[in-house]
Design a protein around this motif. Sequence first.
Motif, mmCIF file in Angstrom:
data_model
loop_
_atom_site.group_PDB
_atom_site.id
_atom_site.type_symbol
_atom_site.label_atom_id
_atom_site.label_comp_id
_atom_site.label_asym_id
_atom_site.label_seq_id
_atom_site.Cartn_x
_atom_site.Cartn_y
_atom_site.Cartn_z
ATOM 1 N N ASN A 294 -36.283 -71.453 9.077
ATOM 2 C CA ASN A 294 -35.836 -72.631 8.332
ATOM 3 C C ASN A 294 -34.353 -72.548 7.985
ATOM 4 O O ASN A 294 -33.655 -73.566 7.971
ATOM 5 N N GLN A 295 -33.873 -71.349 7.707
ATOM 6 C CA GLN A 295 -32.443 -71.193 7.417
ATOM 7 C C GLN A 295 -31.591 -71.620 8.603
ATOM 8 O O GLN A 295 -30.516 -72.210 8.430
ATOM 9 N N PHE A 296 -32.061 -71.339 9.826
ATOM 10 C CA PHE A 296 -31.341 -71.797 11.009
ATOM 11 C C PHE A 296 -31.487 -73.307 11.195
ATOM 12 O O PHE A 296 -30.544 -73.976 11.625
ATOM 13 N N LEU A 297 -32.662 -73.853 10.859
ATOM 14 C CA LEU A 297 -32.877 -75.294 11.016
ATOM 15 C C LEU A 297 -32.050 -76.110 10.028
ATOM 16 O O LEU A 297 -31.688 -77.251 10.298
ATOM 17 N N SER A 298 -31.741 -75.518 8.876
ATOM 18 C CA SER A 298 -31.188 -76.277 7.760
ATOM 19 C C SER A 298 -29.669 -76.233 7.687
ATOM 20 O O SER A 298 -29.065 -75.146 7.667
ATOM 21 N N PRO A 299 -29.024 -77.395 7.574
ATOM 22 C CA PRO A 299 -27.576 -77.403 7.364
ATOM 23 C C PRO A 299 -27.183 -76.819 6.017
ATOM 24 O O PRO A 299 -26.018 -76.492 5.797
ATOM 25 N N LEU A 300 -28.135 -76.677 5.111
ATOM 26 C CA LEU A 300 -27.850 -76.043 3.825
ATOM 27 C C LEU A 300 -27.446 -74.583 4.001
ATOM 28 O O LEU A 300 -26.565 -74.081 3.307
ATOM 29 N N GLU B 97 -56.971 -64.950 16.471
ATOM 30 C CA GLU B 97 -57.210 -65.966 17.484
ATOM 31 C C GLU B 97 -56.308 -67.184 17.333
ATOM 32 O O GLU B 97 -56.468 -68.174 18.039
ATOM 33 N N MET B 98 -55.389 -67.118 16.386
ATOM 34 C CA MET B 98 -54.337 -68.119 16.252
ATOM 35 C C MET B 98 -53.161 -67.454 15.559
ATOM 36 O O MET B 98 -53.327 -66.494 14.811
ATOM 37 N N LEU B 99 -51.962 -67.958 15.827
ATOM 38 C CA LEU B 99 -50.767 -67.448 15.172
ATOM 39 C C LEU B 99 -50.003 -68.612 14.560
ATOM 40 O O LEU B 99 -49.851 -69.666 15.184
ATOM 41 N N MET B 100 -49.545 -68.403 13.343
ATOM 42 C CA MET B 100 -48.708 -69.384 12.666
ATOM 43 C C MET B 100 -47.282 -68.848 12.602
ATOM 44 O O MET B 100 -47.056 -67.758 12.061
ATOM 45 N N ILE B 101 -46.336 -69.584 13.152
ATOM 46 C CA ILE B 101 -44.924 -69.216 13.069
ATOM 47 C C ILE B 101 -44.355 -69.911 11.833
ATOM 48 O O ILE B 101 -44.355 -71.138 11.748
ATOM 49 N N HIS B 102 -43.877 -69.117 10.884
ATOM 50 C CA HIS B 102 -43.380 -69.691 9.634
ATOM 51 C C HIS B 102 -41.940 -70.165 9.826
ATOM 52 O O HIS B 102 -41.017 -69.368 9.880
ATOM 53 N N GLY B 103 -41.795 -71.493 9.888
ATOM 54 C CA GLY B 103 -40.470 -72.085 10.055
ATOM 55 C C GLY B 103 -40.073 -72.958 8.889
ATOM 56 O O GLY B 103 -39.210 -73.831 9.042
ATOM 57 N N GLY B 104 -40.669 -72.738 7.726
ATOM 58 C CA GLY B 104 -40.366 -73.574 6.565
ATOM 59 C C GLY B 104 -39.976 -72.775 5.345
ATOM 60 O O GLY B 104 -39.745 -71.563 5.397
ATOM 61 N N HIS B 105 -39.828 -73.485 4.217
ATOM 62 C CA HIS B 105 -39.705 -72.890 2.877
ATOM 63 C C HIS B 105 -38.467 -72.018 2.688
ATOM 64 O O HIS B 105 -38.435 -71.176 1.792
ATOM 65 N N GLY B 106 -37.469 -72.146 3.527
ATOM 66 C CA GLY B 106 -36.246 -71.387 3.332
ATOM 67 C C GLY B 106 -36.252 -70.003 3.930
ATOM 68 O O GLY B 106 -35.318 -69.223 3.701
ATOM 69 N N TRP B 107 -37.287 -69.636 4.718
ATOM 70 C CA TRP B 107 -37.279 -68.357 5.417
ATOM 71 C C TRP B 107 -36.381 -68.458 6.654
ATOM 72 O O TRP B 107 -35.794 -69.511 6.935
ATOM 73 N N LEU C 35 -28.352 -80.555 15.834
ATOM 74 C CA LEU C 35 -29.764 -80.274 15.587
ATOM 75 C C LEU C 35 -30.359 -79.457 16.729
ATOM 76 O O LEU C 35 -31.153 -78.535 16.501
ATOM 77 N N GLU C 36 -29.979 -79.772 17.953
ATOM 78 C CA GLU C 36 -30.481 -79.001 19.093
ATOM 79 C C GLU C 36 -30.129 -77.532 18.944
ATOM 80 O O GLU C 36 -30.972 -76.644 19.187
ATOM 81 N N ASN C 37 -28.909 -77.248 18.531
ATOM 82 C CA ASN C 37 -28.502 -75.855 18.344
ATOM 83 C C ASN C 37 -29.248 -75.209 17.172
ATOM 84 O O ASN C 37 -29.652 -74.046 17.247
ATOM 85 N N ARG C 38 -29.435 -75.955 16.092
ATOM 86 C CA ARG C 38 -30.121 -75.388 14.931
ATOM 87 C C ARG C 38 -31.598 -75.131 15.219
ATOM 88 O O ARG C 38 -32.222 -74.286 14.580
ATOM 89 N N CYS C 39 -32.144 -75.875 16.183
ATOM 90 C CA CYS C 39 -33.544 -75.662 16.584
ATOM 91 C C CYS C 39 -33.699 -74.542 17.609
ATOM 92 O O CYS C 39 -34.825 -74.157 17.938
ATOM 93 N N ARG C 40 -32.582 -74.025 18.107
ATOM 94 C CA ARG C 40 -32.642 -73.081 19.227
ATOM 95 C C ARG C 40 -33.453 -71.838 18.892
ATOM 96 O O ARG C 40 -34.288 -71.381 19.677
ATOM 97 N N LEU C 41 -33.229 -71.244 17.714
ATOM 98 C CA LEU C 41 -33.967 -70.032 17.355
ATOM 99 C C LEU C 41 -35.464 -70.326 17.291
ATOM 100 O O LEU C 41 -36.272 -69.555 17.814
ATOM 101 N N ALA C 42 -35.845 -71.418 16.657
ATOM 102 C CA ALA C 42 -37.267 -71.764 16.548
ATOM 103 C C ALA C 42 -37.902 -71.901 17.925
ATOM 104 O O ALA C 42 -38.995 -71.379 18.177
ATOM 105 N N VAL C 43 -37.225 -72.595 18.837
ATOM 106 C CA VAL C 43 -37.755 -72.788 20.190
ATOM 107 C C VAL C 43 -37.863 -71.446 20.920
ATOM 108 O O VAL C 43 -38.870 -71.159 21.578
#
Length: 650
Positions: free
Chosen positions: A183-189, A170-180, A201-209
């Motif tokens: 997060n790899q797309f979000l992170s300049p690292l 009844e709920m879903l959690m999208i894991h976007g942290g911890h280096g998975w 940043l807009e481009n790095r957030c694209r996959l998450a969105v």
Amino acid sequence: MRRKYPNLCKPITLGRTTFRNRMFSAPMGGTDITNDGCIGPKSTAFYELRAKGVAGAVTVSECMVHPQTDGSHAYHLDESILNSLACATYTADAIRRHGAIPSLELSHSGMFAGTYMTDKSRQHGLNQWGPSDAVRADGVAVRALSQEQIADIVRAYGHVAGLAKRAGFEMLMIHGGHGWLINQFLSPLFNHRTDEYGGSLENRCRLAVEVVKSVREAVGPFFPIEFRMSGAEFCEGGYDLAEGVRIAQAIEPYVDLIHVSAGTYQKTFGITHPSMFEAHGRNVYLAAEIKRHVSKPVATIGGLNDPEQMEKIVASGQADVVYMARALLADPFLPRKVTEGRDDEIVRCLRCFTCMAERAATSTRRCTVNPLIGRESEGDEVVPVPESRRKRVLVAGGGPGGLYAAYTAARRGHDVLLCEKENELGGILKSERALPFKHEMYELTGTYERLARRAGVQIRLNCEVTPELVEAEGADALIVAVGSSPLVPPIPGLDGDNVVVVNDYYKNVDRVSDDVVVFGGGLAGCECAIHLGQEGKRVHLVEMRDELAPDANVRHRPLLLREVEKYVTVHTGYKGLRVTDEGVVCADASGAEHLVPGTTVICALGQRSRTDVVEALRDSAPFVRVIGDAARVSTITNAVYWGYHAALDI
């Protein structure tokens, strides 16, 4: 009823789903994952226990959405796999029937696929995919995902989300942290792409969105979607909190809850999962800052186990929801105890990492303070024995194993007497009272004592158990939990006035000078040395072996050694020859002598079982069980586990 912690106990509605309180069970990986990624019955029982404990939501972790590019041995939800949907359905039902909302974490490991495999050679044999071509720190090559692969992964998130909803989540959690992966797309690292998925940043957030939109399309407008992110990565090359705020703002329009964690894979383990060397709630400020810049509810996590602290977090508006993971292993019924005003009965997490170390070593779970964890399918209720089978049970020793054995036996209906030869309970845990970062380990004694007394255990202090006492009490069963004694070898000077045995440090704090030699580099010696260094003393640590703390678990040890490096001068490969007023004279590998300076010496050379006491008591009652250090010098985990089962076996 007036709640002691009204804000924690207050319901919250996300989408059109109402959660009974603000205490949620964070994602924790199961154990009996089948070869094709189904949720095994032990894992179902593992998650169900937190629902019984009155958590508002229980999150099942982790469901990998795209096995073609993520070979992690974790859950999969795929209608082509026999029993996949059925196992997920049984798990969601097991959670929901106790009033908790079942949630499923959707994830992709990206360049760290196979992380939780115990066979690392299999992990290194997998194809590793990430945002960019790279070589991991362990030498494994990573290939950049193509745009076609990215599009397929996005579709997979939506497809698995639809299956999860069908299964009853009844709920879903999208894991976007911890280096998975997200997060790899979000992170300049990690993200060095030059197309529309990299750079700004807009481009790095694209996959998450795109992922969140895909999930939303699959589950509909009112189904709760949670996005888990790292508020900051805490490593060079990663993003900071200011950018974390902007990431949250980019995701906010598409989700119902923003779950703020911290850190990135391998680099920040002790921050992502705050260790005993970190403050409780050390990551809450990340959620609080993000909450100031978004309008959607925000969740926080990180070493939280104190209802008073969590109540203040919610009441002050730092977060709307508090997540716990390890705290709900230590005590799955923590939320229930909070709602019922029984918070003084909460068994606190020690942050010792036994749970994570066991999973890494054997793919199972254990908890130092809760013997049921990982074995929930064996039953989570202590079944009382019929009146005709009730026994007179005597427990010798008031350490953690003895207290838990007595508590368990009393809950089964037995008449239980616990005798402790000293004037206070706790056994070896008494020595932890002087180490601030281990205060929860010392306080465990008080919690176990409270539970035992309320269960009906009679406790006698200053009462040593002898065969005569066992006979006089008419004991049908004897549990021998007399522990161990410090190992003090016949080294010249080790009996001097300037020597303090580590077990007795708490009684001799004022005797310790500003220049200290800790003699023995096992876990106890290292932790004492760290504490003394934190106090500003000049500390030398002497160890005969070539490495420190081999008795520390694989998760705690690296963090321990990092603290040792900060505060202590280490001498490994040094054999102690004699103790003088000036320190410890040692021999190196070549036999050359060196004085390690210090006007106080802490003896931390280990423990030995009290075998003489054990032998004297072995035939004192029809049923005799020896547990904990009395049986074999080991861990609190084993003492509690053996004590629990000794009581069940009576």
